[in-house]
Write a protein that holds these residues in place. Sequence first.
Motif, PDB file in Angstrom:
ATOM      1  N   TRP A 166      28.977  43.383  44.470  1.00  0.00           N
ATOM      2  CA  TRP A 166      29.587  43.330  43.273  1.00  0.00           C
ATOM      3  C   TRP A 166      28.634  43.524  41.892  1.00  0.00           C
ATOM      4  CZ3 TRP A 166      34.512  42.620  43.753  1.00  0.00           C
ATOM      5  CH2 TRP A 166      34.983  42.237  45.005  1.00  0.00           C
ATOM      6  N   GLN A 224      38.104  41.182  45.773  1.00  0.00           N
ATOM      7  CA  GLN A 224      38.259  40.216  44.921  1.00  0.00           C
ATOM      8  C   GLN A 224      38.538  38.809  45.351  1.00  0.00           C
ATOM      9  OE1 GLN A 224      37.456  41.047  41.615  1.00  0.00           O
ATOM     10  NE2 GLN A 224      37.542  39.250  40.758  1.00  0.00           N
ATOM     11  N   TRP A 266      35.885  36.343  37.311  1.00  0.00           N
ATOM     12  CA  TRP A 266      36.560  36.408  38.781  1.00  0.00           C
ATOM     13  C   TRP A 266      37.707  35.220  38.737  1.00  0.00           C
ATOM     14  CZ3 TRP A 266      34.647  38.345  43.083  1.00  0.00           C
ATOM     15  CH2 TRP A 266      35.078  37.917  44.247  1.00  0.00           C
ATOM     16  N   THR A 288      30.844  40.553  37.038  1.00  0.00           N
ATOM     17  CA  THR A 288      31.925  40.347  37.969  1.00  0.00           C
ATOM     18  C   THR A 288      32.341  38.847  38.027  1.00  0.00           C
ATOM     19  OG1 THR A 288      31.305  42.182  39.400  1.00  0.00           O
ATOM     20  CG2 THR A 288      32.994  40.399  40.197  1.00  0.00           C
TER      21      THR A 288
END
Length: 399
Positions: free
Chosen positions: A100, A370, A108, A104
């Motif tokens: 990542w 994700q 999130w 990120t």
Amino acid sequence: MTASHAARAAALTARAEEVADRIVADILTLVRHETGSYDLSALASGLDLLRETTVARLGPPDHEHRHPGGAYGDTLTLTYTGTGDGAGHVALLGHYDTVWPTGTLAGWGQPETTDEDGRPRLGGPGIFDMKTGLAQGIWALKLARESGAPVPTVTFLFNGDEEIGSLASRPVIEETAKKVDVTLVLEPTAHGAVKTARKGTGIFEVTATGVESHAGLAPQDGASAILALSEFVIAAAAVAAPERGTTINTGVVSGGSAVNVVAGSATAGIDIRVGSEAEQARVDAEFAAIQVSDPRVRIEVDHAWNRPPMTLNAASAPLLDLAREVARDQGRGELPTAAVGGASDANFVAALGLPVLCGMGAVGDGAHAQGEYIHPDTVPAQTALVAGLLVRLTRPPRG
């Protein structure tokens, strides 16, 4: 199972439950410090944080060395001398880099969620792969030492380039593995299963060099590198043999200079997974034999095999038996095993014929996605499993 082993297993499990919140707090501390594989500054400070966490839980190491990674994250080894008369030496291996990029975390979303059945989840970049395993490994040694049982010498090896091939850390990993009796890799489990087989990986770069020309005035004078590369990519995909465990994925393609120019160059990055050395040799041969229709285009293939296939070698089988015994002692039943498509640093150790178990870390899912998450209710049991193994490895199993 002996009475002493059963009692110690029960005590380790109970203690892990008592400190579960503290282990999870350390996991989240590591996750909140982003360590993408290409952010050298973040990697450096992330490794500092990981060292501080280790020292906070275990005290200063007896030996440590920070191996410069150059263009990649550094590798840190911390060794804690064992107790008792045993001569065991165990490596606990894990990477602190993640896939990542920095930033990120901010997007999130909610880190605490639940499954459809209401089971808690914790999410975050790298929480499953593999910062939970790092924290659990540190706490496993802490619990083993606090139990009063003899423990082996333990060397932690934390590397910051696993997600991009362990290009700088591989020599350190192999040298460390040769010096210890066994290596436990703190990568995530396969839904609770230990990983005893992993595919080998290749990251091939294909370069096509053609002839540029004006796409409108003299298209016949050009030889399109993009067209030739497209032919190559299609032919390469046909080399895959899923029934034999071989998969091929072209993940990155680039080329050309302008829309109105016949492309003079193009490149493709191809990910290859194989389950055996025989398949590795077959892929090499078939890639070398691929031809494109325009002889004016030169095709060059960098056959970059990154990790050899991993299987349960003869040296690792007794270690797996011991892990299963520890799991039974802790009331977990039969410890499952799994063969997976992803590779890890365990591949390097297994290829040397040395004892190694992989997938000793988190229980969860979603690596590189994700939705990456862990089940926090499994943290105590996984920590206790590694702690239980450590107290049994003062005298390593022999094949």
